[in-house]
Every structure is written in C-alpha cells, then in structure tokens.
Scaffold this motif. Structure first.
Motif, short mmCIF file in Angstrom:
data_model
loop_
_atom_site.label_atom_id
_atom_site.label_comp_id
_atom_site.label_asym_id
_atom_site.label_seq_id
_atom_site.Cartn_x
_atom_site.Cartn_y
_atom_site.Cartn_z
N GLU A 20 0.84 -1.19 0.00
CA GLU A 20 0.00 0.00 0.00
C GLU A 20 0.88 1.25 0.00
O GLU A 20 2.00 1.23 0.50
N THR A 21 0.31 2.34 -0.52
CA THR A 21 0.94 3.66 -0.35
C THR A 21 0.37 4.27 0.92
O THR A 21 -0.85 4.38 1.07
N LEU A 22 1.27 4.61 1.86
CA LEU A 22 0.84 5.19 3.14
C LEU A 22 1.44 6.58 3.28
O LEU A 22 2.40 6.93 2.58
N LEU A 23 0.90 7.34 4.21
CA LEU A 23 1.43 8.67 4.51
C LEU A 23 2.26 8.58 5.78
O LEU A 23 1.81 8.04 6.80
N LEU A 24 3.50 9.10 5.70
CA LEU A 24 4.43 9.05 6.84
C LEU A 24 4.70 10.47 7.32
O LEU A 24 5.18 11.31 6.55
N ASP A 25 4.40 10.73 8.57
CA ASP A 25 4.56 12.06 9.15
C ASP A 25 6.02 12.28 9.59
O ASP A 25 6.80 11.33 9.67
N THR A 122 1.13 6.68 16.28
CA THR A 122 1.90 6.22 15.14
C THR A 122 2.06 7.37 14.14
O THR A 122 1.21 8.27 14.08
N ARG A 123 3.16 7.34 13.38
CA ARG A 123 3.37 8.38 12.34
C ARG A 123 2.82 7.94 10.99
O ARG A 123 3.01 8.61 9.99
N LEU A 124 2.19 6.77 10.94
CA LEU A 124 1.70 6.21 9.67
C LEU A 124 0.19 6.32 9.57
O LEU A 124 -0.52 6.05 10.54
N ALA A 125 -0.28 6.67 8.37
CA ALA A 125 -1.73 6.71 8.16
C ALA A 125 -2.06 6.33 6.72
O ALA A 125 -1.21 6.44 5.83
N ARG A 126 -3.29 5.85 6.54
CA ARG A 126 -3.80 5.67 5.18
C ARG A 126 -4.25 7.04 4.66
O ARG A 126 -4.37 7.99 5.42
N ARG A 127 -4.56 7.08 3.36
CA ARG A 127 -4.97 8.37 2.76
C ARG A 127 -6.22 8.94 3.42
O ARG A 127 -6.42 10.15 3.44
N ASP A 128 -7.06 8.04 3.98
CA ASP A 128 -8.28 8.53 4.64
C ASP A 128 -8.00 9.00 6.08
O ASP A 128 -8.92 9.36 6.81
N GLY A 129 -6.72 8.98 6.47
CA GLY A 129 -6.35 9.49 7.78
C GLY A 129 -6.36 8.44 8.88
O GLY A 129 -5.94 8.72 10.00
N SER A 130 -6.81 7.22 8.59
CA SER A 130 -6.87 6.19 9.64
C SER A 130 -5.45 5.68 9.95
O SER A 130 -4.62 5.51 9.05
N PRO A 131 -5.15 5.49 11.25
CA PRO A 131 -3.78 5.15 11.65
C PRO A 131 -3.39 3.71 11.27
O PRO A 131 -4.24 2.82 11.22
#
Ligand SMILES: NC(=O)c1ccc[n+]([C@@H]2O[C@H](COP(=O)([O-])OP(=O)(O)OC[C@H]3O[C@@H](n4cnc5c(N)ncnc54)[C@H](O)[C@@H]3O)[C@@H](O)[C@H]2O)c1
Ligand SMILES: [Zn+2]
Ligand SMILES: [Zn+2]
Length: 377
Positions: A20-25, A122-131
């Motif tokens: 998956e592509t995830l968002l990393l803060d 966690t610093r990781l989230a899906r595109r919908d913002g869920s951790p």
C-alpha cells in the motif's frame, strides 16, 4: 512534511500482506526517520502472517531492517543525517529496572510491545487518515519509517545493508543465544535444532565460542550442508515422524552421552521436547524458537531435576543493541561471522508473500527485501 511511502501492510494477523501507499509524518522528539535499504524475512513475521501470533492491525510487517537516517526529531543531533544504521526490534526505554540493570532484552517499558512510538501514537496513516501501526515500532517492510531513536544503531562503515539488516534480528538472536544467554564455554559440545537464519547464526556463534563438536539437525539436507560450510562438525537429518531416531542421532553424534548445550531454533513443541529429551545430566536446553501462542510442551519432572538439567529462554540473544550490533559488524568485517552466506534470495517488496511461502516450506535460509536506491556501502 508528510511523505508517501510504500509498505507491506496486513489488516490483521492471519491475512496476506498487501503493498500500500501510506502517509508518513515527520519524526517527533525522540524519533528518527529512516529510509529503508534492506529488510530480512524472519519466521517471527510469518507467525503473524499465519495468525499464530495475534497482533493488532492494520500493521506494517518487518522487524529485521537497515537503512539510512533522513531526518531527526527536535532535540536530536542533525549531524547523524545520512548515517547508515541497523534497527533493533526491541527499542529500550532506558528507564525501567531491567534497562538500568543492563538487561534491555527484558525491558518492561519498551514501546515495541505496542507497535507504536513512545507516546502510543503512530506516524503512519492511510490516505483517509486512519492510523496504521508498525510491527515492533519499526515495521521495516516499508520504503521509509519513523522509529524510536533508541532502536537506531549506527552501522560500521563497509557493512552492506543486507548484513546490517540480519544483525538486527537473526544474527543477534542466534549468535547472542550461544555467546551471551548460554555463555557456552570453549570445548563444549553443542547441538542446534533448526537451521533457518536463527539456527545458522547459532552455528556461527558456536564456532566463535570454540565448541568442540557442533551437531546440526534439520529436515532439509541443503540446510545441513550449508551449516557444514559454516563450521558444523556433525549433521542429523530429522524425520518428524520418528523423533526417537532424531534424539538417538543427536546423542551418537555428540558422543559422551549427549551434548552440553542444545539450541532449539524452530519453535515447535515436538522439537522443544526433543531438545529437552536429549540432555544428559548437567546439560542445558536453550529455547530460541518461539511457538504459536497458547502451545505447551511436556517433559518428565523427576529425571530432569535428578539430573540437574536446565532450560533457558533466550530473547533477542540477550542483545544490548548499541553494544552488540557494532561488535557483530566488526566480526563480519574480520571474516569471523560470514553473515552474507546466509542470504539465499534478494527480492522486491511486492514478492513478500511468495517469500513467506518459501519460508513456511522450510526452503529458505535468509531472504532479504531490498529497496530501490540501496547502496552497497
Ligand atoms: N528468541 C528470539 O528472540 C527470536 C528472535 C527471532 C526469531 N525467533 C524464532 O526463531 C524461530 C526460527 O526462526 P527462523 O527465521 O530461523 O525460521 P526458519 O523457518 O527460517 O527456520 C526453521 C528451520 O527449521 C527446520 N525445521 C522445521 N521443522 C523441523 C523439524 N520437525 N525438525 C527439524 N527441523 C525442522 C526448517 O527446515 C528450517 O530450516 C522462529 O520460531 C522465530 O519466531 C526467536
Ligand atoms: Zn526476527
Ligand atoms: Zn526499559
């Protein structure tokens, strides 16, 4: 700045990973952002993939990794950016009683239990913002990850990323079980049951300890042959349908009634029972392999006590990562710890579940996910 990363995520224990592509803060105080270069495929990931160990989800897999520091949280020295590192899967809190005693492998305040950062988020989230969680707080099956700073150990120059990754779990677990947990004296007779990345590392540890005989046991002939090239002196091909023959084979190969130390590096009740059954009086079984949750093992009480036998559990090879990783790295560079010989396949992240199939079938020594852009240095 939020970055997009690629990661192998499982929704919950027991289901296959999905890339998956995830968002990393950004990293916060006490945290470090690492671009991953290599991540080994260890059986502990497979226990989760196959649902033998319950874990919360969704979670990024992987706990045997190496990378390069890309950013640090406030308060940490930015001079470390660009440094090659190996990651410890048991980030010590450095404050609990066990950490203060120098026994970080039984730290009771580690964030690693929660698969999150020290503050529980966690610093990781899906595109919908869920951790999304990170396995053991480091989730190394990802192109980049934010990890606790206490999980990050600078790597010695000249150690390739694949080797640094293996130092992060299999090597520290196996070599440390022999040299640290059991502290095997030179001249001992040692048997090792199960020759994956962990058991083969026990073999390398037994060679460094100066063991007189090293008896290796596996169902797979190729594994026995590989262990022979690492220094095993005797081999026993196990037949799971005939455990008595395996026990007799180990005793005969060890001589003098049986081995002084037996290392179980699989995690099956049947082979743990073999490791205990084969002990002569005064000998020690070191349990390194980890069973599925809820499984029990059986042995007869009286002869165990009457013969002053011992059983020790070994977690993470009693590793203090900041001290032991550089030591194992130095031994690799000196040719005393040929970690690279354990690697039998390099693969892209997309083939992770195929690597799990090979590991489940007992065919793999160590398989390594290599990330694009990983340099050899
Ligand atoms: N104690 C720790 O801190 C720690 C750390 C890492 C891994 N582990 C555990 O160590 C174990 C080994 O991990 P690995 O990655 O090396 O696993 P692996 O799957 O690569 O190796 C297991 C080996 O056991 C052999 N085997 C399977 N059944 C057998 C039998 N009945 N008799 C003889 N040989 C048999 C297989 O052929 C294989 O070579 C796992 O349970 C893992 O979870 C423990
Ligand atoms: Zn592991
Ligand atoms: Zn602690």
């Amino acid at each position: 700045m939020v970055r997009e990363i690629e990661a192998a995520v499982i929704e919950r224990a027991g289901v296959p990973p999905v890339i998956e592509t995830l968002l990393l803060d950004d990293p916060r105080p006490g945290e470090i952002l690492v671009r991953m270069t290599a991540s080994g495929v260890c059986h502990s990931d497979l226990h989760v993939r196959d649902g033998e160990w319950q874990r919360p989800g969704p979670i990024v897999m992987g706990h045997e990794g190496a990378g390069v520091i890309e950013a640090v949280g406030e308060g940490l020295d930015p001079g470390v950016i660009g440094r090659a590192v190996a990651l410890s899967w048991y980030a010590p809190c450095l404050r609990c009683r066990e950490c203060q005693r120098g026994r970080q492998w039984v730290c009771t305040g580690s964030p690693s239990f929660r698969h999150a950062q020290a503050d529980g988020t966690t610093r990781l989230a899906r595109r919908d913002g869920s951790p999304v969680l990170a396995y053991l707080s480091i989730g190394t099956m990802a192109s980049a990850q934010v990890v606790p700073a206490t999980a990050v150990v600078p790597m010695t120059d000249g150690v390739p990323p694949e080797v640094a990754a293996l130092i992060g779990c299999g090597v520290s677990t196996g070599v440390g079980a022999v040299l640290k947990t059991a502290d095997v004296p030179a001249g001992s007779t040692v048997a090792i049951i199960g020759l994956g990345g962990v058991g083969l590392s026990c073999v390398m540890g037994a060679v460094i300890a100066g063991a007189r005989r090293i008896v290796v046991v596996d169902t797979n002939r190729a594994k026995l042959d590989l262990a022979g090239t690492l220094g095993a002196t005797h081999s026993v091909q196990a037949d799971p349908a005939n455990p008595v023959a395996t026990i007799e084979g180990i005793r005969e190969a060890a001589g003098e009634g049986g081995p002084d130390f037996v290392f179980e590096a699989i995690g099956l009740p049947a082979t743990i029972e073999q490791a205990i059954a084969v002990l002569p009086p005064g000998a020690t079984a070191v349990l390194v392999g980890m069973t599925a949750f809820g499984q029990t093992v059986r042995f007869e009480g009286f002869p165990f006590v009457d013969g002053a036998r011992r059983i020790i559990g070994s977690n993470y090879g009693s590793a203090v990562a900041a001290l032991d990783f550089p030591r194992y790295a130095e031994w690799f560079l000196q040719g005393r710890l040929p970690v690279d010989r354990l690697i039998d396949r390099r693969l892209p992240l997309a083939e992770l579940d195929d690597a799990f199939d090979r590991l489940r079938a007992g065919q793999a020594a160590r398989q390594i996910v290599v990330f694009p852009g990983a340099s050899a240095g």
